[in-house]
Motif scaffolding. Structure first.
Motif, short mmCIF file in Angstrom:
data_model
loop_
_atom_site.label_atom_id
_atom_site.label_comp_id
_atom_site.label_asym_id
_atom_site.label_seq_id
_atom_site.Cartn_x
_atom_site.Cartn_y
_atom_site.Cartn_z
N SER A 33 0.96 -1.09 0.22
CA SER A 33 -0.08 -0.11 -0.04
C SER A 33 0.82 1.31 0.22
CB SER A 33 -0.80 -0.14 1.27
OG SER A 33 -1.51 1.20 1.06
N PRO B 295 0.64 5.75 -0.36
CA PRO B 295 -0.06 6.67 -0.24
C PRO B 295 -0.79 7.78 -1.25
CG PRO B 295 1.21 7.37 0.69
CD PRO B 295 1.55 5.96 0.27
N PRO C 92 -4.99 4.17 -1.36
CA PRO C 92 -6.20 3.64 -0.29
C PRO C 92 -6.91 3.88 -0.85
CG PRO C 92 -4.13 5.98 0.89
CD PRO C 92 -3.50 4.94 -1.21
N GLU D 133 -7.45 -0.88 -3.22
CA GLU D 133 -7.05 -2.13 -2.69
C GLU D 133 -7.55 -3.35 -3.48
OE1 GLU D 133 -6.01 0.72 0.87
OE2 GLU D 133 -7.82 -0.06 -0.27
N ILE E 290 2.99 -1.70 4.22
CA ILE E 290 2.10 -0.19 5.04
C ILE E 290 3.47 0.81 4.49
CG2 ILE E 290 0.82 1.68 5.60
CD1 ILE E 290 -1.04 -0.32 7.22
N THR F 188 4.33 6.04 5.64
CA THR F 188 2.97 5.93 6.68
C THR F 188 3.34 7.80 6.87
OG1 THR F 188 4.91 5.10 8.71
CG2 THR F 188 3.30 3.15 7.52
N TYR G 52 0.17 9.63 5.55
CA TYR G 52 -0.49 9.62 6.80
C TYR G 52 -0.69 10.41 7.90
CZ TYR G 52 -2.06 5.41 4.28
OH TYR G 52 -2.15 4.41 2.99
N ARG H 263 -7.99 4.06 7.17
CA ARG H 263 -6.93 3.15 5.97
C ARG H 263 -6.45 1.64 6.06
NH1 ARG H 263 -9.44 5.14 1.63
NH2 ARG H 263 -9.22 7.44 1.29
N TRP H 264 -5.69 1.70 7.40
CA TRP H 264 -5.03 1.05 7.44
C TRP H 264 -5.81 -0.73 8.37
CZ3 TRP H 264 -0.93 4.04 11.00
CH2 TRP H 264 -0.30 4.84 10.14
N ILE I 285 -7.17 -2.34 5.19
CA ILE I 285 -5.89 -3.10 4.77
C ILE I 285 -5.38 -4.22 5.61
CG2 ILE I 285 -3.40 -3.12 4.07
CD1 ILE I 285 -3.88 -0.59 3.88
N LEU J 68 0.89 -8.32 9.05
CA LEU J 68 0.69 -6.70 8.39
C LEU J 68 1.97 -6.38 8.20
CD1 LEU J 68 -0.53 -4.50 7.24
CD2 LEU J 68 -1.74 -4.62 9.42
N ILE K 92 3.18 -2.41 8.65
CA ILE K 92 3.74 -1.15 8.72
C ILE K 92 4.71 -0.50 8.61
CG2 ILE K 92 2.37 0.89 9.89
CD1 ILE K 92 0.34 -1.21 10.72
#
Length: 668
Positions: A374, A376, A478, A481, A493, A496, A499, A514-515, A518, A531, A533
């Motif tokens: 992902s 942004p 965003p 997906e 992600i 970040t 964001y 958003r997260w 996902i 996941l 981040i």
């Protein structure tokens, strides 16, 4: 027939009509006489034409009464445009409540609620074939949520329970909502479900089709005016029990309403751009109260506005136990881009992913599972700056931000003008550097990092709804997906900071929303899903995702806003317009005892100017914003004060452009 020869209707000869004027000082019904020829058609809710101040004006009949309180002579209805009763008493009451809530006019709300008329569509034959009954659906998947039994029982018995639903990780939310809608219809109640965009609407339509068949219709602007009006009439005439749609569907004229649902209320697609700017969440809450219907505000995340309803006791939580959440959630790892393991990692330098993320992605691909990355922003390099002084590179024509295309050329993101000879306005430098990397460049880098693995890009005008299972790298922006049967093996992600570094009251809330969306696409940790981040694990937004605790995060967010005096802990109005225009307007507003005025300040970047501002800019001064803030309990007093100030402004024939917004989505 001449006017002098017109004969009054025998019963209730006076029609109370709301002219569609859009002026605050005329935002009330006016009485007109109904003649015998109009008697049968001039019923409450129909469209009419009336003469007002010498002009023929569109209007709606609100009610028929036996006598008028007006001491003077009454005019006659000019004509009944259509006998179709499109503004039911319940819908009229809702429009009035929304206008009062947002310091607007009822006629402006009606324009949002009732689509334009299409005479040919109204004249089409109405089917009299009874719709087949809806069997009660299987609700076993709902049993994971504590309190659902009581909610469902109250809804089907005709009560009006209200809940904020926290969907489980990986939850098939369209199917769950379709089951809830079918339960309400089986009990003889109507349903309205509002979702943010067309992709969500398509999912809801697919989920409802096997359970509800012809009883469910969709309302969306993409249908075109004729098809949309036909479906709207189906609901109004009782041929559709369930309406699915985007923003304006919150006003859908469903009969015997028993359930209103708003999914993902924090999505900015639900922000209404037209006056008086009502949010579907608030419309749904007003409708639930006025029509005694159940209300569900659902999502993977939770907005502060939804949380305030829970903490006030007006709604209750619909949550799964922590053990179930842990079993369904993916394994979440947060890793700061400043960590040594990232800074010295060649993969992190080339593809902007640390070794931990690369390992998780490679593991998922080796297991023949897709991996989601992902980013942004779409494009190749969507933001550039001067290499020497780091000043943002801007277009010489419109001052918009410059971007770099895949071939190395520069162009403006706003007007599209090519920039062939860049010169920094600050230092005269001629070389540029990337400030951010878009989906296109990221896909190119990942294609090299995972050689031989197909790469799919989704975002902008090229959104992919679903990808097949198997080893594949998916790069998405965003909200774009793609879905994958059985979920992604891993998701990463990136960037970040884009964001979290935004100067926006909702920056952290948007990041969490958003997260979590996902994370909901990733397999459970027990099935190997992970996941990653790329952010500091100590940040509250990151912690909310690691713990999968959006309710706790929303509660903390609400506490902080209460301390700072921001919505929804308070009620706030934004007054936008020319400096001199809003100064005069704010001076005329009689604020409640708790009221304070903040500003004026320049209109926030990215907020569109009020209509007509460019024509009046020279006389009204630069565009500014003033914020008026009161305690939440005095919100109604603030909206009444703003309406009174608008009436005074109209009486003084002040035509300077101005916009009044209650609890605006962007404050500064």
């Amino acid at each position: 027939m001449v006017k002098g020869a017109r004969e009054r209707a025998a019963v209730n000869p006076v029609a109370r009509v709301l002219p569609m004027l859009g002026l605050t000082h005329l935002d009330r019904p006016f009485d007109y006489l109904v003649d015998v020829e109009q008697d049968a058609d001039a019923q409450p809710g129909v469209r009419v034409r009336v003469r007002f101040a010498g002009r023929l004006i569109d209007g709606f009949v609100l009610e028929r009464i036996s006598a008028s309180e007006h001491p003077g002579k009454l005019g006659w209805l000019d004509r009944v445009v259509s006998p179709e009763e499109v503004l039911s008493p319940a819908l009229a009451a809702l429009c009035r409540a929304v206008a009062d809530r947002y310091a607007g006019t009822m006629s402006d709300v009606i324009r949002l609620a009732v689509p334009p008329r299409h005479a040919k569509t109204e004249a089409e034959a109405v089917s009299i074939v009874p719709l087949p009954p809806v069997p009660e659906p299987d609700l076993s998947a709902w049993q994971h949520y504590s309190g659902f039994g009581g909610f469902c029982g109250a809804m089907t018995s005709g009560a009006a329970p209200r809940a904020v639903w926290q969907a489980l990780p990986g939850e098939d939310w369209p199917t769950r909502l379709a089951e809830l809608a079918a339960t309400a219809v089986a009990a003889g109640r109507g349903v309205v479900i509002v979702v943010p965009d067309q992709r969500d609407l398509d999912k809801m339509e697919s989920a409802c089709a096997p359970l509800l068949g012809e009883r469910a219709v969709t309302l969306a602007a993409g249908l075109g005016p004729t098809a949309r009006y036909r479906r709207w009439l189906a609901a109004s005439r009782g041929r559709a029990d369930v309406v699915l749609g985007t923003r304006s569907a919150s006003f859908a004229p469903v009969r015997n309403l028993g359930l209103v649902v708003v999914w993902d209320d924090g999505d900015d697609s639900l922000d209404e751009p037209r006056s008086p700017y009502p949010h579907p969440r608030e419309v749904a809450a007003l409708r639930s109260h006025g029509e005694q219907a159940a209300l569900v505000i659902g999502g993977f995340a939770r907005s502060a506005e939804a949380q305030v309803l829970v903490e006030a006791g007006w709604a209750h939580d619909l949550l799964a136990p922590r053990a179930v959440i842990r079993d369904r959630a993916p394994r979440v790892v947060a890793l700061s881009g400043e960590d040594a393991s990232v800074a010295h990692d060649p993969m992190a330098r080339s593809a902007r992913i640390p070794a931990v993320a690369f390992k998780a992605a490679r593991s998922a691909l080796d297991d023949d599972r897709p991996v989601l990355f992902s980013v942004p922003r779409r494009g190749y390099i969507p933001s550039v700056a001067c290499e020497r002084c780091r000043t943002h590179a801007r277009c010489r024509a419109c001052h918009g931000p410059l971007q770099m295309e895949a071939n190395g050329s520069l162009s403006c993101r706003w007007c599209g003008r090519a920039e062939r000879n860049f010169n920094c306005v600050a230092c005269g430098g001629t070389r540029i550097r990337a400030l951010s990397t878009g989906a296109g460049r990221t896909a190119e880098e990942l294609g090299r990092a995972f050689a031989g693995v197909p790469v799919t890009t989704s975002g902008g005008a090229n959104i992919v709804d679903e990808v097949r299972p198997g080893a594949r790298v998916v790069v998405a922006t965003p909200g774009a997906e793609p879905a994958v049967p059985d979920g992604y093996g891993a998701a990463v992600i990136l960037d970040t900071w884009a964001y979290l570094d935004r100067e926006d009251l909702r920056a952290n809330e948007t990041a969490v929303r958003r997260w979590l969306a996902i994370a909901a696409l990733v397999r459970a940790g027990s099935s190997g899903g992970s996941l990653i981040i790329v952010a500091d694990a100590g940040l509250p937004a990151v912690q909310a995702v690691i713990r999968w605790d959006p309710a706790g995060f929303a509660s903390t967010e609400l506490e902080q806003r209460a301390a700072l005096g921001f919505p929804p802990a308070v009620t706030m109005a934004a007054v936008d317009g020319g400096e001199r225009t809003i100064a005069a307007f704010v001076d005329s507003v009689r604020l409640p005892s708790s009221g304070t005025a903040l500003g004026p300040v320049p209109l926030p970047q990215g907020v569109r100017a009020p209509a007509g501002s460019s024509d009046a800019a020279r006389d009204a001064g630069p565009l500014m914003r003033v914020l008026l803030r009161v305690d939440r309990g005095q919100g109604k007093e603030l909206t009444r004060a703003l309406a009174a100030a608008q009436i005074l402004r109209n009486a003084h024939h002040d035509t300077g452009p101005i916009r009044v917004q209650i609890d605006p989505p962007t404050i500064g």
